[in-house]
Design a protein around this motif. Structure first.
Motif, PDB file in Angstrom:
ATOM      1  N   ARG A  83      35.244 -25.298 -17.417  1.00 45.04           N
ATOM      2  CA  ARG A  83      35.567 -25.275 -18.855  1.00 45.04           C
ATOM      3  C   ARG A  83      34.313 -25.371 -19.725  1.00 45.04           C
ATOM      4  O   ARG A  83      34.350 -25.060 -20.901  1.00 45.04           O
ATOM      5  N   ILE A  84      33.239 -25.884 -19.124  1.00 41.31           N
ATOM      6  CA  ILE A  84      32.009 -26.047 -19.919  1.00 41.31           C
ATOM      7  C   ILE A  84      30.801 -25.489 -19.168  1.00 41.31           C
ATOM      8  O   ILE A  84      30.844 -25.309 -17.946  1.00 41.31           O
ATOM      9  N   GLU A  85      29.734 -25.231 -19.953  1.00 40.05           N
ATOM     10  CA  GLU A  85      28.444 -24.937 -19.332  1.00 40.05           C
ATOM     11  C   GLU A  85      27.470 -25.972 -19.871  1.00 40.05           C
ATOM     12  O   GLU A  85      27.414 -26.196 -21.091  1.00 40.05           O
ATOM     13  N   ILE A  86      26.765 -26.595 -18.957  1.00 43.21           N
ATOM     14  CA  ILE A  86      25.829 -27.649 -19.398  1.00 43.21           C
ATOM     15  C   ILE A  86      24.453 -27.023 -19.629  1.00 43.21           C
ATOM     16  O   ILE A  86      23.914 -26.345 -18.752  1.00 43.21           O
ATOM     17  N   GLY A  87      23.899 -27.244 -20.811  1.00 43.67           N
ATOM     18  CA  GLY A  87      22.575 -26.695 -21.146  1.00 43.67           C
ATOM     19  C   GLY A  87      21.466 -27.456 -20.443  1.00 43.67           C
ATOM     20  O   GLY A  87      21.728 -28.409 -19.694  1.00 43.67           O
ATOM     21  N   PRO A  88      20.199 -27.053 -20.675  1.00 41.55           N
ATOM     22  CA  PRO A  88      19.074 -27.721 -20.008  1.00 41.55           C
ATOM     23  C   PRO A  88      19.143 -29.240 -20.226  1.00 41.55           C
ATOM     24  O   PRO A  88      19.401 -29.695 -21.341  1.00 41.55           O
ATOM     25  N   HIS A  89      18.927 -29.979 -19.135  1.00 39.71           N
ATOM     26  CA  HIS A  89      19.068 -31.437 -19.278  1.00 39.71           C
ATOM     27  C   HIS A  89      18.102 -32.185 -18.367  1.00 39.71           C
ATOM     28  O   HIS A  89      18.400 -33.257 -17.882  1.00 39.71           O
ATOM     29  N   ASP A  90      16.907 -31.606 -18.158  1.00 38.93           N
ATOM     30  CA  ASP A  90      15.987 -32.333 -17.282  1.00 38.93           C
ATOM     31  C   ASP A  90      15.027 -33.235 -18.062  1.00 38.93           C
ATOM     32  O   ASP A  90      14.085 -33.773 -17.506  1.00 38.93           O
ATOM     33  N   GLY A  91      15.243 -33.411 -19.328  1.00 39.06           N
ATOM     34  CA  GLY A  91      14.393 -34.327 -20.098  1.00 39.06           C
ATOM     35  C   GLY A  91      15.120 -34.795 -21.339  1.00 39.06           C
ATOM     36  O   GLY A  91      16.261 -34.411 -21.587  1.00 39.06           O
ATOM     37  N   GLY A  92      14.443 -35.634 -22.107  1.00 37.55           N
ATOM     38  CA  GLY A  92      14.998 -36.081 -23.394  1.00 37.55           C
ATOM     39  C   GLY A  92      16.143 -37.048 -23.259  1.00 37.55           C
ATOM     40  O   GLY A  92      16.361 -37.652 -22.203  1.00 37.55           O
ATOM     41  N   MET A  93      16.871 -37.211 -24.362  1.00 38.56           N
ATOM     42  CA  MET A  93      17.959 -38.188 -24.407  1.00 38.56           C
ATOM     43  C   MET A  93      19.268 -37.557 -24.867  1.00 38.56           C
ATOM     44  O   MET A  93      20.197 -38.257 -25.249  1.00 38.56           O
ATOM     45  N   HIS A  94      19.296 -36.246 -24.900  1.00 44.93           N
ATOM     46  CA  HIS A  94      20.543 -35.555 -25.249  1.00 44.93           C
ATOM     47  C   HIS A  94      20.524 -34.180 -24.583  1.00 44.93           C
ATOM     48  O   HIS A  94      19.470 -33.721 -24.139  1.00 44.93           O
ATOM     49  N   PHE A  95      21.665 -33.538 -24.501  1.00 44.58           N
ATOM     50  CA  PHE A  95      21.728 -32.124 -24.102  1.00 44.58           C
ATOM     51  C   PHE A  95      22.932 -31.505 -24.782  1.00 44.58           C
ATOM     52  O   PHE A  95      23.643 -32.174 -25.547  1.00 44.58           O
ATOM     53  N   VAL A  96      23.122 -30.217 -24.528  1.00 45.73           N
ATOM     54  CA  VAL A  96      24.216 -29.497 -25.189  1.00 45.73           C
ATOM     55  C   VAL A  96      25.202 -29.045 -24.126  1.00 45.73           C
ATOM     56  O   VAL A  96      24.797 -28.639 -23.030  1.00 45.73           O
ATOM     57  N   ILE A  97      26.511 -29.142 -24.407  1.00 43.00           N
ATOM     58  CA  ILE A  97      27.472 -28.471 -23.522  1.00 43.00           C
ATOM     59  C   ILE A  97      28.154 -27.364 -24.325  1.00 43.00           C
ATOM     60  O   ILE A  97      28.457 -27.525 -25.507  1.00 43.00           O
ATOM     61  N   TRP A  98      28.348 -26.233 -23.665  1.00 40.86           N
ATOM     62  CA  TRP A  98      28.996 -25.076 -24.303  1.00 40.86           C
ATOM     63  C   TRP A  98      30.445 -25.044 -23.843  1.00 40.86           C
ATOM     64  O   TRP A  98      30.734 -25.236 -22.654  1.00 40.86           O
ATOM     65  N   LEU A  99      31.340 -24.823 -24.775  1.00 41.50           N
ATOM     66  CA  LEU A  99      32.778 -24.857 -24.451  1.00 41.50           C
ATOM     67  C   LEU A  99      33.260 -23.445 -24.153  1.00 41.50           C
ATOM     68  O   LEU A  99      33.235 -22.562 -25.024  1.00 41.50           O
ATOM     69  N   ASN A 100      33.693 -23.227 -22.891  1.00 45.72           N
ATOM     70  CA  ASN A 100      34.082 -21.868 -22.478  1.00 45.72           C
ATOM     71  C   ASN A 100      35.509 -21.507 -22.881  1.00 45.72           C
ATOM     72  O   ASN A 100      35.825 -20.338 -23.016  1.00 45.72           O
ATOM     73  N   LYS A 101      36.373 -22.522 -23.028  1.00 49.37           N
ATOM     74  CA  LYS A 101      37.797 -22.208 -23.242  1.00 49.37           C
ATOM     75  C   LYS A 101      38.283 -22.528 -24.659  1.00 49.37           C
ATOM     76  O   LYS A 101      39.477 -22.526 -24.913  1.00 49.37           O
ATOM     77  N   ILE A 102      37.366 -22.868 -25.517  1.00 52.05           N
ATOM     78  CA  ILE A 102      37.751 -23.270 -26.880  1.00 52.05           C
ATOM     79  C   ILE A 102      37.074 -22.342 -27.874  1.00 52.05           C
ATOM     80  O   ILE A 102      35.887 -22.039 -27.724  1.00 52.05           O
ATOM     81  N   GLY A 103      37.821 -21.905 -28.885  1.00 52.57           N
ATOM     82  CA  GLY A 103      37.232 -21.055 -29.926  1.00 52.57           C
ATOM     83  C   GLY A 103      36.788 -21.922 -31.098  1.00 52.57           C
ATOM     84  O   GLY A 103      37.159 -23.093 -31.193  1.00 52.57           O
ATOM     85  N   PHE A 104      36.025 -21.296 -32.027  1.00 55.79           N
ATOM     86  CA  PHE A 104      35.572 -22.044 -33.204  1.00 55.79           C
ATOM     87  C   PHE A 104      36.752 -22.550 -34.038  1.00 55.79           C
ATOM     88  O   PHE A 104      36.670 -23.595 -34.655  1.00 55.79           O
ATOM     89  N   ASP A 105      37.872 -21.764 -34.028  1.00 60.49           N
ATOM     90  CA  ASP A 105      39.022 -22.173 -34.853  1.00 60.49           C
ATOM     91  C   ASP A 105      39.701 -23.430 -34.306  1.00 60.49           C
ATOM     92  O   ASP A 105      40.331 -24.180 -35.044  1.00 60.49           O
ATOM     93  N   GLU A 106      39.560 -23.657 -32.988  1.00 64.95           N
ATOM     94  CA  GLU A 106      40.210 -24.862 -32.412  1.00 64.95           C
ATOM     95  C   GLU A 106      39.300 -26.099 -32.486  1.00 64.95           C
ATOM     96  O   GLU A 106      39.753 -27.225 -32.294  1.00 64.95           O
ATOM     97  N   LEU A 107      38.036 -25.848 -32.756  1.00 61.44           N
ATOM     98  CA  LEU A 107      37.068 -26.952 -32.700  1.00 61.44           C
ATOM     99  C   LEU A 107      37.390 -28.116 -33.653  1.00 61.44           C
ATOM    100  O   LEU A 107      37.366 -29.285 -33.222  1.00 61.44           O
ATOM    101  N   PRO A 108      37.725 -27.841 -34.934  1.00 65.84           N
ATOM    102  CA  PRO A 108      37.998 -28.975 -35.834  1.00 65.84           C
ATOM    103  C   PRO A 108      39.094 -29.901 -35.298  1.00 65.84           C
ATOM    104  O   PRO A 108      38.993 -31.122 -35.403  1.00 65.84           O
ATOM    105  N   THR A 109      40.144 -29.323 -34.690  1.00 71.12           N
ATOM    106  CA  THR A 109      41.227 -30.153 -34.144  1.00 71.12           C
ATOM    107  C   THR A 109      40.685 -31.044 -33.029  1.00 71.12           C
ATOM    108  O   THR A 109      41.029 -32.228 -32.942  1.00 71.12           O
ATOM    109  N   VAL A 110      39.841 -30.473 -32.190  1.00 68.61           N
ATOM    110  CA  VAL A 110      39.263 -31.254 -31.086  1.00 68.61           C
ATOM    111  C   VAL A 110      38.458 -32.434 -31.651  1.00 68.61           C
ATOM    112  O   VAL A 110      38.584 -33.572 -31.194  1.00 68.61           O
ATOM    113  N   LEU A 111      37.673 -32.153 -32.696  1.00 66.78           N
ATOM    114  CA  LEU A 111      36.819 -33.208 -33.269  1.00 66.78           C
ATOM    115  C   LEU A 111      37.665 -34.323 -33.873  1.00 66.78           C
ATOM    116  O   LEU A 111      37.359 -35.509 -33.703  1.00 66.78           O
ATOM    117  N   VAL A 112      38.757 -33.934 -34.556  1.00 69.47           N
ATOM    118  CA  VAL A 112      39.619 -34.946 -35.188  1.00 69.47           C
ATOM    119  C   VAL A 112      40.319 -35.769 -34.111  1.00 69.47           C
ATOM    120  O   VAL A 112      40.354 -37.007 -34.176  1.00 69.47           O
TER     121      VAL A 112
END
Ligand SMILES: Cc1ncc(COP(=O)(O)O)c(C=O)c1O
Length: 473
Positions: free
Chosen positions: A393-422
Motif C-alpha cells: 500500500r505504500i512506498e518508503i522513500g530514502p531513509h538511511d539518514g536523518g530523523m524523518h522520511f517520506v512514505i508514498w501512498l499507492n492506494k489513496i488519491g489526493f481527494d481521499e487524503l483530507p479524510t485520512v488526515l481528519v
C-alpha cells in the motif's frame, strides 16, 4: 473634561496617563490650563495628593509646566497633536512587507496536541542532555560575563567548531571564517541581505524547505526551482542562465531524504563556477546522516570558494537553542560579519560559552553517538512496522539518514487524503502530507514520517493507527 482611568498600576499614574491622552488627542490644547488639583480631586473623588503626583509626572515628561500664579498648564508641544486615526493596515508599508504578505500561510511548528505526532522536526528528547546543559549554562554564565559579545561569535566556540567540522564533516576552515548565527534561519537571512537585490534569481530544490525559501522570497528573490530525484537535485535541469544563489540540502534533501550523488555534486560546482553563482549548503542534520560514513560535503569538494556552508544545533541538540553557524567564503566574510553585527550585535554569549565547553569536552560527540544509536533503533522500528502492516500500500522513500522520511501512498488519491488526515487526528495521530513542500505537485500523495520524537512503543502504536486509517479509506 472626561477622564477614563485604565485601572493599571498606581492611581496617580492612571490619572497622569488619562491626562496625557487628553493632551495628545488635543482635548486640552497647548498652553491650556489644567483643572486645579482641588477641583480635579473632587471630580475624580480621589485624594489631592494623587493629583499633585500626577501633575508632577506630566511636568517631568514636559507635557505640562507649572506657572507661578496661574497653576499648571499644558507645555509646548513641538508638533501639533496628531489627529488620531488608525494607520491603514491594508497598504503594505514597504516592498519587504508586500512580499512577506504574499507568502502562503505558514506557522512555526509548535507542540502539537496529538498523542502520536509524526511531524518532522520533533527533537529527540533526552533528560541526560538537559541535565548536562543546565550545568554547562551556569558555569558559562561566569565565563561569558556581562559585556557585549563579539559579533562574529565566541572565539572558543568557533575554535571548537572548526576542529569538529574538519574531523567529522571534512569542512576545513579557519575559526575566523566561522560566523555564529541564530540558527539556519538567520544564516539564510544574512546571506540574502548580502547577496540579493530585488528579483535576483535564486535556485532551490523541488521539494524544498519552506521557511528558508520564504525568507529568500521576502528578500526579493526570484525563485527558480529544479526537480530532485533519488540522487538529489537534477543538475541537468539547472537553468542555462546565471543565478545569484543556489540553496540546497545535499546531504539529506529536505524533505525527500535523498542524498546528492558525488557526480551531481561535482557537476553542480562546475555549473556554479560557469554561472558565477554562490551555493548555500544547508547541512541541517549533520550528525544524523547515513548509517555508514557520511559522504563529502559540497564545501569539502569546492575549490572555487563559492560554497557558503551552514549548520545548526536545532536537530543535533534542540531547536529552542537558536544557534547555528556559517563557514564563510573569503569573499563574503567581511560583509556577512557586518550584516550579523548590524542585525543583532551578536548571538547570546552564555549559550555560546556553554556550547563551546560542551563541544571541547567531546560531550557533544558522545551525545551525538548515543542519539544516533537511538534514532537508528526508532527508524528500524517504524520502517519494519510500516513494511509489515502496509506492505504494497505504500512506498518508503530514502531513509538511511536523518530523523524523518517520506512514505508514498499507492492506494489513496489526493481527494481521499483530507479524510485520512481528519480520521488520524481524531484517533490522536498527527499526520503531515508532503505535497505542500513541492512546487510541482507529485503524482500521488505522500506523508512525512518524523519519528525521532516518539519512543519505539509509541511508533508501533502510531503505525497501527495509520494502518487503520488507510484501510478504512
Ligand atoms: C532543511 C532544514 N534546514 C534547517 C533547519 C534548522 O533551522 P534552524 O537552525 O533555523 O532551526 C531545519 C529544521 O527543521 C530544516 O528542516
Amino acid at each position: 473634561m472626561q477622564l477614563l482611568l485604565d485601572q493599571q498600576g498606581a492611581l496617580y499614574e492612571q490619572i497622569a496617563r488619562a491626562l496625557k491622552q487628553a493632551i495628545l488627542d488635543g482635548r486640552i490644547v497647548e498652553g491650556g490650563r489644567l483643572p486645579s488639583t482641588r477641583t480635579l480631586a473632587r471630580a475624580l473623588q480621589v485624594s489631592r495628593k494623587s493629583i499633585i503626583l500626577a501633575y508632577e509626572l506630566l511636568c517631568a515628561e514636559q507635557l505640562a509646566v507649572v506657572r507661578a500664579g496661574s497653576g499648571t498648564r499644558v507645555g509646548k508641544l513641538v508638533a501639533p497633536p496628531p489627529i488620531r486615526r488608525a494607520p491603514s493596515i491594508k497598504k503594505p508599508t514597504s516592498g519587504y512587507t508586500a512580499r512577506m504578505r504574499n507568502l502562503p500561510d505558514f506557522t512555526l511548528r509548535g507542540r502539537a496536541a496529538h498523542r502520536y505526532n509524526l511531524q518532522c522536526g520533533e527533537p529527540l528528547l533526552n533528560a541526560k542532555l538537559f541535565n548536562a546543559w543546565r550545568r554547562k549554562l551556569s558555569a558559562a554564565a561566569l565565563r561569558a560575563g556581562p559585556k557585549y559579545p563579539t559579533a562574529g561569535g565566541f572565539m572558543p566556540l568557533r575554535v571548537a567548531l572548526a576542529d569538529y567540522l574538519g574531523r567529522r564533516r571534512g569542512v576545513i576552515c579557519d575559526p575566523a571564517d566561522i560566523l555564529i548565527v541564530g540558527g539556519t534561519q538567520q544564516a539564510v537571512t544574512l546571506v540574502a541581505r548580502v547577496l540579493l537585490d530585488a528579483r535576483a534569481p535564486v535556485v532551490i530544490e523541488d521539494p524544498h524547505y519552506q521557511l528558508a525559501v520564504h525568507a529568500l522570497k521576502a528578500h526579493g528573490a526570484r525563485i527558480v526551482s529544479v526537480r530532485t530525484d533519488a540522487d538529489g537535485m537534477v543538475v541537468q535541469a539547472l537553468p542555462k542562465r546565471p543565478a545569484r544563489l543556489a540553496y540546497l540540502t545535499p546531504a539529506h534533501q529536505f524533505p525527500s531524504g535523498a542524498t546528492m550523488s558525488l557526480p551531481r555534486k561535482m557537476e553542480l560546482l562546475r555549473w556554479a563556477k560557469t554561472n558565477d553563482c554562490w551555493i548555500f549548503e544547508d547541512d541541517y542534520d549533520a550528525g544524523f546522516q547515513a548509517d555508514s560514513r557520511p559522504l563529502p560535503t559540497l564545501h569539502s569538494l569546492d575549490v572555487g570558494n563559492r560554497v557558503i556552508y551552514a549548520g545548526s544545533f536545532s536537530k543535533t541538540l534542540f531547536p529552542s537553542l537558536r544557534l547555528g553557524y556559517i563557514v564563510c567564503p573569503q569573499a563574503l566574510r567581511r560583509d556577512l560579519f557586518t550584516a550579523k553585527l548590524l542585525n543583532d550585535l551578536g548571538s547570546a554569549a552564555i549559550e555560546q560559552a556553554a556550547l563551546a565547553t560542551y563541544i571541547q569536552s567531546r560531550q557533544y560527540e558522545k551525545h551525538l553517538r548515543e542519539a544516533r544509536r537511538e534514532v537508528l533503533i526508532r527508524r528500524r522500528v517504524v520502517v519494519d512496522a510500516l513494511r509489515r502492516s502496509l506492505g504494497a500500500r505504500i512506498e518508503i522513500g530514502p531513509h538511511d539518514g536523518g530523523m524523518h522520511f517520506v512514505i508514498w501512498l499507492n492506494k489513496i488519491g489526493f481527494d481521499e487524503l483530507p479524510t485520512v488526515l481528519v480520521k488520524a487526528a481524531n484517533s490522536g495521530l498527527g499526520l503531515y502530507p508532503v505535497h505542500p513542500y513541492y512546487r510541482v505537485k507529485p503524482s500521488r500523495p505522500g506523508l512525512l514520517i518524523g519519528y525521532a520524537g516518539l519512543s519505539a512503543a509509541q511508533l508501533k502504536r502510531a503505525v497501527e493507527l495509520l494502518t487503520e486509517c488507510l484501510r478504512r479509506a
